[in-house]
Design an enzyme around this catalytic site. Sequence first.
Site, short mmCIF file in Angstrom:
data_model
loop_
_atom_site.label_atom_id
_atom_site.label_comp_id
_atom_site.label_asym_id
_atom_site.label_seq_id
_atom_site.Cartn_x
_atom_site.Cartn_y
_atom_site.Cartn_z
N GLY A 46 0.78 -1.23 0.00
CA GLY A 46 0.00 0.00 0.00
C GLY A 46 0.81 1.28 0.00
CG HIS A 138 -17.52 22.18 6.90
ND1 HIS A 138 -18.72 21.84 6.31
CD2 HIS A 138 -17.68 21.98 8.23
CE1 HIS A 138 -19.58 21.47 7.25
NE2 HIS A 138 -18.98 21.54 8.41
CE LYS A 202 -28.00 20.49 10.29
NZ LYS A 202 -27.43 19.96 9.05
CB THR A 235 -24.80 9.98 4.38
OG1 THR A 235 -25.35 10.96 5.29
CG2 THR A 235 -23.49 9.47 4.92
#
Length: 326
Positions: A46, A138, A202, A235
């Site tokens: 790897g 972000h 939320k 997701t």
Amino acid sequence: MNAKSGTPKKNLMFFSGRAHPELAEEVAKHLNISITPQSAYDFANGEIFVRFEESVRGCDAFVIQSHTEPINQWVMEQLIMVDALKRASAKRITVIMPFYPYARQDKKHKGREPISARLIADLFKTAGADRIMTVDLHTAQIQGFFDGPVDHLFAQTLLSRYVRETYDNDNITVVSPDAGRTKLAEKWADDLGGVPIAFIHKTRDPNRPNEVVANRVVGEVSGRLCVVIDDMVDTGGTIAKAVDQLLAEGATDVVVAASHGVLSGPAPQRLSDCGAKEVVFTNTLPIPDEKRFPKMTVLSIAPLLARAIQEVFEDGSVTSLFDGNA
């Protein structure tokens, strides 16, 4: 004679990791240059090997890598590329991260947690990076983690222009998926001509990541086209629930616009089934065919990256690309 004069010259060289070659090729095409050839492969265990096939001595090096899955492999490859350039005497090394890895871990929510976004900045500084170029962080304060110039590019301009040209602005409400993104929603609203904004209040359980517990819409959305904006979709759970909530509150249609399509696990299916009229991303991350669906639109960030690279190379103004608002 105490000194010898030479002819000053600048030489831009462009390097790409293996994560998203399509984006790198498109950027190179806009710059009218070719990607510097290299040998890059993985050993059986790897470990990653990189060697550039041309001399890089004295060059202004720009190294692009999109940090997609498996993210740790691509971070390590870009670090190794930077180290190779430093050891080969590149004059300046600019690391281009269209998607900044580990950006969500920018502070400690609870004790004994890492601040991984800072660690990424430290790693690249140690490897030899002089400058970082990235798209839609972000949180903007991540710029302060790197001890050097950071060019923070905005995909919002590209996305908002698409929405403005595709939909009727007179009936749009810009919706932030949470209270923390209201500043971004206000910028979007200005780009779209002063349209109203709303946000989803939320509730999250800190012990259940990637899962929203409850939603409540704050703002006028009934009878309007709602544009839900965010920096990334991972997701897809938050966005899918936001779309469902907006439609339940009487929105005529919902368009989702986000810079980074991470699209982990069930995200493509969730977005396809959530009821949104259209889902718009940029190609800061590769979105393979198996993750695409009919309602998805992917805009290219390559022209913006190429213009920013040209400005940095020529010691121009990156801020000028955003009308002085970057």
